[in-house]
Write a protein that holds these residues in place. Structure first.
Motif, PDB file in Angstrom:
ATOM      1  N   GLN C  73       0.820  -1.227   0.000  1.00 57.20           N
ATOM      2  CA  GLN C  73       0.000   0.000   0.000  1.00 57.20           C
ATOM      3  C   GLN C  73       0.846   1.266   0.000  1.00 57.20           C
ATOM      4  O   GLN C  73       0.376   2.324  -0.370  1.00 57.20           O
ATOM      5  N   ASN C  74       2.083   1.153   0.473  1.00 59.56           N
ATOM      6  CA  ASN C  74       2.928   2.342   0.588  1.00 59.56           C
ATOM      7  C   ASN C  74       4.244   2.137  -0.138  1.00 59.56           C
ATOM      8  O   ASN C  74       5.260   1.872   0.491  1.00 59.56           O
ATOM      9  N   PRO C  75       4.220   2.240  -1.455  1.00 62.64           N
ATOM     10  CA  PRO C  75       5.486   2.035  -2.165  1.00 62.64           C
ATOM     11  C   PRO C  75       6.513   3.064  -1.698  1.00 62.64           C
ATOM     12  O   PRO C  75       6.154   4.192  -1.360  1.00 62.64           O
ATOM     13  N   GLY C  76       7.747   2.663  -1.690  1.00 61.82           N
ATOM     14  CA  GLY C  76       8.776   3.594  -1.232  1.00 61.82           C
ATOM     15  C   GLY C  76       9.121   3.384   0.227  1.00 61.82           C
ATOM     16  O   GLY C  76      10.083   3.943   0.723  1.00 61.82           O
ATOM     17  N   ILE C  77       8.344   2.567   0.916  1.00 57.12           N
ATOM     18  CA  ILE C  77       8.672   2.276   2.310  1.00 57.12           C
ATOM     19  C   ILE C  77       8.983   0.791   2.447  1.00 57.12           C
ATOM     20  O   ILE C  77       8.213  -0.048   1.995  1.00 57.12           O
ATOM     21  N   THR C  78      10.138   0.501   3.017  1.00 49.90           N
ATOM     22  CA  THR C  78      10.483  -0.882   3.306  1.00 49.90           C
ATOM     23  C   THR C  78      10.321  -1.105   4.805  1.00 49.90           C
ATOM     24  O   THR C  78      10.776  -0.287   5.600  1.00 49.90           O
ATOM     25  N   VAL C  79       9.660  -2.175   5.177  1.00 50.71           N
ATOM     26  CA  VAL C  79       9.492  -2.468   6.597  1.00 50.71           C
ATOM     27  C   VAL C  79      10.301  -3.704   6.951  1.00 50.71           C
ATOM     28  O   VAL C  79      10.210  -4.725   6.293  1.00 50.71           O
ATOM     29  N   GLU C  80      11.100  -3.538   7.977  1.00 53.96           N
ATOM     30  CA  GLU C  80      11.927  -4.649   8.432  1.00 53.96           C
ATOM     31  C   GLU C  80      11.388  -5.089   9.791  1.00 53.96           C
ATOM     32  O   GLU C  80      11.345  -4.297  10.725  1.00 53.96           O
ATOM     33  N   VAL C  81      10.953  -6.337   9.884  1.00 56.16           N
ATOM     34  CA  VAL C  81      10.438  -6.841  11.158  1.00 56.16           C
ATOM     35  C   VAL C  81      11.589  -7.486  11.915  1.00 56.16           C
ATOM     36  O   VAL C  81      12.215  -8.410  11.418  1.00 56.16           O
ATOM     37  N   VAL C  82      11.889  -6.965  13.096  1.00 53.06           N
ATOM     38  CA  VAL C  82      12.981  -7.511  13.892  1.00 53.06           C
ATOM     39  C   VAL C  82      12.396  -8.204  15.114  1.00 53.06           C
ATOM     40  O   VAL C  82      11.610  -7.611  15.857  1.00 53.06           O
ATOM     41  N   ALA C  83      12.782  -9.457  15.297  1.00 54.34           N
ATOM     42  CA  ALA C  83      12.265 -10.211  16.443  1.00 54.34           C
ATOM     43  C   ALA C  83      13.036  -9.854  17.703  1.00 54.34           C
ATOM     44  O   ALA C  83      14.246  -9.635  17.663  1.00 54.34           O
ATOM     45  N   THR C  84      12.340  -9.778  18.813  1.00 49.13           N
ATOM     46  CA  THR C  84      12.998  -9.572  20.104  1.00 49.13           C
ATOM     47  C   THR C  84      12.565 -10.712  21.028  1.00 49.13           C
ATOM     48  O   THR C  84      11.523 -11.307  20.819  1.00 49.13           O
ATOM     49  N   PRO C  85      13.369 -11.017  22.058  1.00 45.59           N
ATOM     50  CA  PRO C  85      13.070 -12.174  22.895  1.00 45.59           C
ATOM     51  C   PRO C  85      11.739 -12.035  23.631  1.00 45.59           C
ATOM     52  O   PRO C  85      11.317 -10.938  23.960  1.00 45.59           O
TER      53      PRO C  85
END
Lengths: 366, 311, 448
Positions: C73-85
């Motif tokens: 839906q939002n070209p130009g934005i990359t989302v990086e999902v980072v896992a935390t404990p």
């Protein structure tokens, strides 16, 4: 000691002192990499621990930081003793517990001072028929010092005895010795976080856990003993876990030390008819002393800083000094206070280290 | 302990004497000594290995099997009681790319840390153990003092430095692990070097060897077993480290090491702890390490000591 | 020959060491450029947002799906999902280290319901980006909890509340009704425990819950106290109310469970310890969070289909209280793209996402209307029954005591723990707790 070295060097003649100078220069060059690396990494972090221990710095906050001098240390370490008076009923007669027949005492909260600073109960104890209470401004930390010291001394003694025993046995050539030596690594090689979990599981309070199964089968308990919740089992359990985990460290180091003792010494002793015990006390122990000293220094250092084990097994129901510092930093975000606790750990380790080094003579010129 | 050393008594004594009563007595004592010795070995092996066996046992169980009361020494079906081994925990670990990536990361970090700490530590250890110079004790204290703080205290300052210089996670772990490995290797090697007889060195000096030559040709080979032991202990300490690794890899998930990867193991839903998988991962990390040590021991220590003793 | 071998090995070690050293410094320089690149990101077209969130199998998967949708839906934005404990102190520690360094590396953070107050100074006011409209349909109690000094610091994402789990088969066997008061629970637990033990299950216990000295005990004990009309430790208006007769009585009552209807080891129990006993079929009742519901009904569970959940008992019937749990999404003040980050947070906590998460992963929504949504109810029928529990959940006094909540909580749970283990009686413990809370917060005392 360094002075003596120098004097000895001076006594020698020209060419020899030239040689000594060369030796000295070489020594410095050999030390440079270690010192440079360590100082480069540690200078700022260690400096800031010392510095912030004198401030009321809040972790991850822009709240104004003030220099507070020794306030943190005094909050951490102030203790007081007080006698608990007997509880009196309305007529002024001492109240007697109907069940035990013992007199009742006022509770520590009513006795310990709260002004200007609040003291809380660390523990109570009876002496000459009176009840006393040890109060501290930070009861958790004072208790953690006591617990950590008991933990350290007990684990170290057990580890030296068991570790030395294992090392001596494994120093004897027998079939399968190589495999035993490799097997010995297992406890040390298991991640600390995992080994604490394994033991936690074996100590679990139902018959899903090894110890409850075994004790119940032996008819000693009903299989519902809460090893990790019961105050009197907590420290022993921690000690068992740590001894299992780190005895191999001790044994391996001592084994390497044993390998350095020339076998000629034992052969000569055999010829002289010295008993094995004599050989052990007159050859093995003295020659093992430097290795033992180093092993002791590092084991003590680790034991006084013990963290994972207490954090995983006891969370906040029992603190070690380091887990106390951890919860103060992460949960309470008191950077200054936590740093001061760390400096206390540092100082305690220093005392131990100096004692070892003095009494076992590390770094002396032979 | 005394029992154990008894067994080493030269065996020929037993055979070259005539069959007198004294000798028979001694023989009997010998036999009991031998039994005692092996009993001791078995006792040590149980002490060292039983908890690990419990981990293996747990790693082969499903959650209901883990929870059942009474627990079992081999995985059994909770309702029928028949033996029922599951490999689902191992499958889950092998399917976890992050874990495999973490094994590689841990190897890189720990090997580099060990090699640097050993080499540099051997230099310093030689200087402190065998050379005469001013400020020896001060240096020892200084080096040791670097490792006397709890990790959590040093962490904040270290991370500030790392973020400030923008050091990526793997080099930051390598550098920061020096804090606890290097003082250790220096101290241990100092004591080992110190223990070695001086005459070998002196005779080499008389032969015209430079101090560096005598270090390389005589001391290093002689201390090879000690070096290997020290390296092994440092290596494992580096693999085990958790708090630094967790923090430094926060925003660099690809650099995570084994302990961090295990901490990130989760069940299907929040709060569920995948105990079996954690055990499986621990077994998978430990066993290769032990096998490696076995091989290492035979090939390398054997080779080194055999060549070295005669100097 | 052997000597050569050795020399070769040492040479190899030296070379390796040299490489290692070089490697270290090289990468240091690389790292330097790395950060500047990250800093430059704002100028270019492409924006990278980093969301730090949970790693639990289903959650992480769900977050990645959500991130993909958002990127579409939002070209130009990359989302990086980072896992935390999942381990709370580890996660908080990671966040704090980033905040301490004022690092722009994290944009959106998954934060616990008790953190908005303590982390306030690092989080942006979502109202500046239209947060008020976004949270309109969410449970007001959670929104209030996330509002500090008029600033909306987090958008509610999924919620949690304490529940009573009970064994339907055993209640039937002993002809009992689900308990509505603690006294009824005690009686039922005693009956069932005695009966089951007599039937040969010597490992059976009546009631398991979380009694270790940690945040979980604060939750359990707050439920006892609140359900007895003993207030909520510190009221939202900043009155310390914990030292009252109702609270003392109910905590004394709970201390009586230890070793009778609850295992003596319950004072070292966390959520998983309680579930361990429960799911092995060895407990009649359990206090736990909703997560244990789906696990208890899993195929390999001993008790699948043999249990149900209800609101926790109260001191008198209908006085139930459940502690509010759950997670929020917040945006870091140090983010370089706060507007986009806020947009991402709103998207992930928005109605369509929460609905998807509720249906696919049984994560409890924070939007009221979803509890009446047919699709959601079809997937998780018990949501409907628990609507009241979720809406009436009691918040821990985290916002009013910020930034000292964790100290308040640890004073409270340590105090309760000392009563449970018998090392103090509740009267003394709460008297001291009250004095300590006054010292800690500077608030006045009062009655609930």
């Amino acid at each position: 000691m360094a002075l003596a070295t120098e004097e000895k060097a001076k006594e020698k003649k020209g060419s020899q002192s030239e040689l000594a100078k060369g030796e000295q220069r070489l020594a410095y060059w050999l030390l440079v990499p270690t010192l440079v690396i360590l100082l480069a990494i540690a200078f700022y972090p260690l400096g800031s621990v010392f510095y912030s221990s004198f401030t009321n710095d809040t972790f991850a906050s822009e709240v104004e930081t003030d220099f507070v001098g020794f306030q943190n240390y005094s909050d951490l370490l102030s203790i007081t003793f007080a006698e608990l008076p007997q509880e009196l009923d309305d007529s002024g007669q001492p109240v007697i517990d109907p069940d035990t027949g013992e007199p009742e005492y006022l509770s520590p909260v009513q006795v310990l001072p709260r002004q200007p600073r609040a003291y809380r109960e660390v523990f109570t104890f009876g002496l000459f028929g009176n009840q006393y209470v040890l109060g501290a401004t930070d009861a958790d930390f004072v208790l953690s010092i006591i617990d950590t010291l008991i933990f350290t001394v007990t684990t170290i003694i057990l580890e030296v005895i068991i570790g030395l025993g294992i090392a001596l046995v494994l120093n004897v050539p027998f079939r399968g010795r190589g495999s035993m030596r490799a097997a010995m690594l297992v406890p040390w090689a298991i991640l600390t976080a995992v080994s604490s979990r394994i033991w936690e599981w074996m100590f679990i309070d139902t018959r899903a856990g090894l110890f409850n199964i075994v004790f119940q089968n032996l008819g000693l308990t009903d299989g519902q003993t809460a090893f990790l919740a019961n105050e009197s089992f907590q420290l022993p359990a921690a000690i068992i876990i740590d001894v299992w985990k780190t005895t191999p460290f001790m044994a391996l180091l001592l084994l390497a030390g044993l390998a350095l003792i020339p076998s000629e010494l034992y052969e000569a002793a055999d010829v002289d008819g010295a008993s094995k015990w004599n050989q052990f006390t007159s050859i093995t122990l003295p020659l093992l002393r430097p290795t033992l000293a180093v092993a002791l220094v590092f084991r003590t250092l680790d034991a006084l800083r013990v963290f994972d084990l207490f954090q995983i097994v006891f969370a906040q129901s029992k603190y070690s000094m380091a887990s106390f510092a951890y919860y103060e930093l992460i949960d309470s975000q008191r950077l200054g206070y936590s740093s001061a606790a760390s400096v206390v750990i540092f100082l305690l380790i220093t005392i131990f280290a100096v004692v070892y080094i003095r009494s076992l003579g590390i770094g002396e010129d032979d | 302990m005394t029992e154990a050393t008894d067994v080493t008594a030269p065996p020929e004594e037993i055979y070259d004497a005539s069959d007198s009563l004294v000798v028979r007595k001694r023989k009997r004592k010998e036999r009991w000594g031998r039994v005692g010795f092996w009993a001791l070995i078995v006792l040590i092996a149980i002490f060292l290995l039983f908890p690990f066996y419990w981990a293996i046992n747990s790693s082969l169980k499903t959650e209901p099997q883990l929870r059942m009361t009474p627990g079992t020494f081999i995985p059994r079906d909770p309702s029928t009681g028949g033996i029922d081994i599951t490999f689902q925990n191992y499958e889950a670990v092998f399917q976890n790319d992050a874990f495999i990536r973490a094994v590689i990361n841990s190897t890189i970090v720990a090997v580099t840390v060990t090699v640097i700490a050993l080499v540099i530590g051997a230099f310093a250890g030689f200087a402190l153990g065998k050379l005469r110079f001013r400020g020896k004790r001060a240096s020892l204290y200084l080096i040791l003092s670097m490792t006397m703080f709890p990790q959590v205290a040093v962490l904040t300052g270290l991370y500030a430095v790392i973020l400030n210089f923008g050091i990526p996670a793997i080099p930051s772990m390598i550098l920061s692990y020096m804090l606890f490995t290097l003082p250790f290797t220096v101290w241990v090697l100092t004591s080992f070097f110190q223990q070695l007889p001086m005459d070998l060195l002196q005779s080499a000096q008389v032969d015209g060897a430079t101090p560096f030559q005598s270090f390389r040709m005589i001391l290093l080979p002689l201390t090879a077993p000690a070096l290997v032991t020290t390296g092994l202990l440092a290596f494992i300490a580096a693999v085990n480290e958790y708090l630094f690794a967790l923090t430094f890899t926060t925003i660099e998930p690809d650099a995570r090491t084994i302990p961090v990867a295990i901490a990130l193991f989760t069940g299907q839903v929040a709060r569920q702890e995948p105990f079996g998988e954690i055990m499986a991962a621990a077994v998978l990390v430990t066993i290769p390490l032990v096998i490696l040590v076995l091989i290492f021991q035979k090939r390398i220590i054997g080779g080194l000591t055999a060549g070295a003793v005669k100097g | 020959m052997k000597r050569n071998w050795l020399v070769a090995l040492i040479a190899l070690m030296l070379v390796l060491a040299a490489c290692g050293g070089d490697g270290g410094t090289d990468t240091t320089e690389d790292g330097g450029t790395d950060t500047t690149q990250a800093g430059d990101g704002g100028d270019g077209e492409e924006i990278t947002l980093r969301i730090l969130s949970g790693n639990v199998g289903a959650e992480f998967e769900s977050n990645e799906i959500a991130a993909d949708l958002f990127m579409e839906q939002n070209p130009g934005i990359t989302v990086e999902v980072v896992a935390t404990p999942d381990f709370v102190e580890d996660r908080l520690g990671q966040y704090l280290q980033l905040f301490e360094a004022q690092s722009p590396e994290g944009d959106v953070f998954q934060i616990d319901v008790i953190w908005p107050g303590d982390l306030a100074e690092h989080l942006i006011d979502l109202n500046e980006y239209g947060g008020a409209d976004e949270v309109a349909g969410h449970f007001p109690a959670i929104v209030e909890n996330n509002t500090v000094d008029g600033k909306l610091l987090g958008v509610p994402w999924f919620t949690d509340a304490g529940l009573l789990y009970y064994r339907t088969d055993l209640l039937e066997k002993y002809n009992l009704d689900p308990p509505e008061t603690w006294a009824e629970l005690e009686a039922a637990a005693t009956t069932i425990q005695e009966g089951e033990r007599a039937d040969g299950n010597q490992d059976f216990w009546g009631f398991v819950w979380q009694g270790n000295a940690y945040e979980g005990l604060t939750c359990d004990a707050l439920e006892w106290v609140a359900s007895a009309g003993g207030g909520s430790i510190i009221e939202p208006d900043g009155t310390i109310t914990i030292n009252n007769d109702a609270a003392i009585e109910v905590v004394n009552q709970a201390a009586g469970w230890v070793g009778t209807i609850s295992p003596p080891g319950v004072t070292s129990y966390g959520e998983e310890d309680a579930r361990g006993v429960w799911q092995a079929g060895n407990a009649a009742f359990m206090r736990n969070w909703p997560y244990a519901f789906s696990l208890g009904n899993a195929d390999d569970s001993e008790i699948a289909g043999m249990f149900d959940v209800s609101p926790l008992p109260g001191a008198t019937s209908g006085q139930s209280a459940a502690t509010l749990g759950g997670w929020q999404l917040a945006v870091s003040k140090y983010s370089e793209h706060p507007e986009e980050a806020a947009k991402l947070a709103f998207f992930m906590a928005g109605e369509s996402e929460q609905k998807r998460r509720a249906i696919d992963y049984s994560l409890n929504p924070t939007i009221e209307s979803l509890y009446e949504d047919a699709e959601v109810l079809e997937a998780s029928p018990f949501f409907g029954d628990l609507f009241d529990v979720f809406t009436n959940a009691v918040a821990r006094p985290s916002t009013v005591t910020a930034p000292n909540y964790s100290d308040v909580s640890s004073l409270f749970f340590n105090s309760v723990h000392s009563v449970l283990t018998g090392s103090a009686d509740a009267e003394d413990a709460f008297l001291e707790l009250e004095l300590d809370l006054v010292d800690q917060t500077g608030f006045d005392t009062g009655s609930p």
